[in-house]
Design an enzyme around this catalytic site. Structure first.
Site, PDB file in Angstrom:
ATOM      1  N   GLU A   1       0.783  -1.056   0.294  1.00 48.21           N
ATOM      2  CA  GLU A   1      -0.262   0.041   0.262  1.00 48.21           C
ATOM      3  C   GLU A   1       0.959   1.459   0.062  1.00 48.21           C
ATOM      4  O   GLU A   1       1.608   1.469   0.592  1.00 48.21           O
ATOM      5  CB  GLU A   1      -0.759   0.325   1.393  1.00 48.21           C
ATOM      6  CG  GLU A   1      -2.584  -0.865   1.055  1.00 48.21           C
ATOM      7  CD  GLU A   1      -3.222  -0.125   0.268  1.00 48.21           C
ATOM      8  OE1 GLU A   1      -3.404   0.675  -0.430  1.00 48.21           O
ATOM      9  OE2 GLU A   1      -4.285  -0.160   0.071  1.00 48.21           O
ATOM     10  N   ASP A   2       0.288   2.239  -0.932  1.00 47.81           N
ATOM     11  CA  ASP A   2       0.723   3.723  -0.373  1.00 47.81           C
ATOM     12  C   ASP A   2       0.745   4.955   0.764  1.00 47.81           C
ATOM     13  O   ASP A   2       1.638   4.776   1.466  1.00 47.81           O
ATOM     14  CB  ASP A   2       0.642   4.251  -1.762  1.00 47.81           C
ATOM     15  CG  ASP A   2      -0.748   4.620  -2.075  1.00 47.81           C
ATOM     16  OD1 ASP A   2      -1.517   4.039  -1.203  1.00 47.81           O
ATOM     17  OD2 ASP A   2      -1.048   5.102  -2.504  1.00 47.81           O
TER      18      ASP A   2
ATOM     19  N   ASP B   1      -4.552   6.263   5.460  1.00 52.74           N
ATOM     20  CA  ASP B   1      -5.448   7.433   6.429  1.00 52.74           C
ATOM     21  C   ASP B   1      -6.455   6.088   6.920  1.00 52.74           C
ATOM     22  O   ASP B   1      -6.509   6.320   8.136  1.00 52.74           O
ATOM     23  CB  ASP B   1      -6.277   8.155   5.547  1.00 52.74           C
ATOM     24  CG  ASP B   1      -6.248   7.587   4.296  1.00 52.74           C
ATOM     25  OD1 ASP B   1      -6.898   7.372   3.888  1.00 52.74           O
ATOM     26  OD2 ASP B   1      -6.550   8.456   3.219  1.00 52.74           O
TER      27      ASP B   1
ATOM     28  N   PHE C   1      -2.933  16.297   2.768  1.00 53.94           N
ATOM     29  CA  PHE C   1      -3.214  16.280   2.235  1.00 53.94           C
ATOM     30  C   PHE C   1      -2.154  15.671   1.100  1.00 53.94           C
ATOM     31  O   PHE C   1      -0.685  17.174   1.352  1.00 53.94           O
ATOM     32  CB  PHE C   1      -3.991  16.501   1.430  1.00 53.94           C
ATOM     33  CG  PHE C   1      -4.542  16.167   0.170  1.00 53.94           C
ATOM     34  CD1 PHE C   1      -3.572  16.153  -1.399  1.00 53.94           C
ATOM     35  CD2 PHE C   1      -5.469  15.399  -0.072  1.00 53.94           C
ATOM     36  CE1 PHE C   1      -4.564  15.134  -1.940  1.00 53.94           C
ATOM     37  CE2 PHE C   1      -5.938  13.995  -0.931  1.00 53.94           C
ATOM     38  CZ  PHE C   1      -5.472  14.422  -1.763  1.00 53.94           C
TER      39      PHE C   1
ATOM     40  N   ARG D   1       1.638  12.381  -9.418  1.00 55.09           N
ATOM     41  CA  ARG D   1       1.909  11.023  -9.276  1.00 55.09           C
ATOM     42  C   ARG D   1       3.644  10.386  -9.313  1.00 55.09           C
ATOM     43  O   ARG D   1       4.954   9.691  -8.835  1.00 55.09           O
ATOM     44  CB  ARG D   1       1.562   9.528 -10.223  1.00 55.09           C
ATOM     45  CG  ARG D   1       0.071   9.255  -9.486  1.00 55.09           C
ATOM     46  CD  ARG D   1      -0.601   8.552 -10.493  1.00 55.09           C
ATOM     47  NE  ARG D   1      -2.285   7.808 -10.482  1.00 55.09           N
ATOM     48  CZ  ARG D   1      -3.280   7.734  -9.176  1.00 55.09           C
ATOM     49  NH1 ARG D   1      -2.663   7.344  -7.769  1.00 55.09           N
ATOM     50  NH2 ARG D   1      -4.204   7.614  -9.320  1.00 55.09           N
TER      51      ARG D   1
END
Length: 205
Positions: free
Chosen positions: A125-126, A129, A178, A191
């Site tokens: 997973e990046d 949250d 964010f 990205r």
């Protein structure tokens, strides 16, 4: 394995004379700070890969399940850093759209191409949250008969987590802000940045 990130770099106001980290990549005046630079990312990825390999005791190689699209940069570098063979699979699930927080509704856009029965599955997973998407994914894959399921996440936002899930390997705990870059996007942009940065609030509010 968790490392807390130190305070972000000094923030810059859009249009200020401070170094604009996004400008060389075509994102002038869009980022407020670099949170984790490229060299720090790569050092941590090597550390995570070594830990995952040390815990692998099956005869078959681990199956890395990359959660598209955000984790594609991470899984590429992670697989190359692993000191043992590994195999790759890809899943695409969505609960975001173009929003800045999880909707909690998960859909599979692309499923695995092979059976995972008896395999050690490593979900790559990046970022975690809310944890809602990952919680759903863990339950879904657990029904398919793997020998084990572990999670390696590059980033985690502890303040944003809404469900109790066990994450075996975490690179960095970061503030509940964010972030973009290194696979992470806002509306499919950013990205391609080689670092993790904070998106300026003026870009999404």
């Amino acid at each position: 394995m968790t490392t807390a990130v130190s305070a972000p770099a000094e923030r810059r106001a859009p249009g200020s004379d401070a170094t604009d980290s996004g400008a060389p990549h075509g994102y002038a005046d869009e980022l407020s700070a670099v949170l984790i630079d490229g060299a720090t990312l790569q050092a941590k990825i090597a550390e995570l890969a070594a830990a995952v390999a040390a815990d692998h005791h099956l005869d078959t190689p681990p199956l890395l399940v990359c959660v598209l699209k955000g984790a594609v940069m991470f899984v590429t570098d992670f697989a190359r850093a692993l000191p043992i063979p590994a195999e790759l699979e890809f899943m695409a699930v969505t609960s975001y759209g173009s929003a800045t927080s999880s909707s909690g509704v998960v859909r599979i856009l692309k499923d695995l191409d092979r059976d995972i029965t008896g395999r050690r599955v490593i979900i790559v997973e990046d970022i975690i949250d809310s944890g809602l998407t990952l919680s759903w994914l863990l339950k879904n894959l657990a029904t398919r008969g793997p020998a084990a399921i572990d999670v390696v996440a590059l980033l985690r936002k502890p303040e944003a987590v809404k469900v109790d899930i066990e994450v075996d390997y975490v690179g960095f705990d970061i503030p509940n802000e964010f972030v973009v870059g290194y696979g992470l996007d806002y509306d499919e942009r950013y990205r391609d940045l080689p670092f993790v940065g904070l998106l300026g609030e003026h870009m999404y509010r």
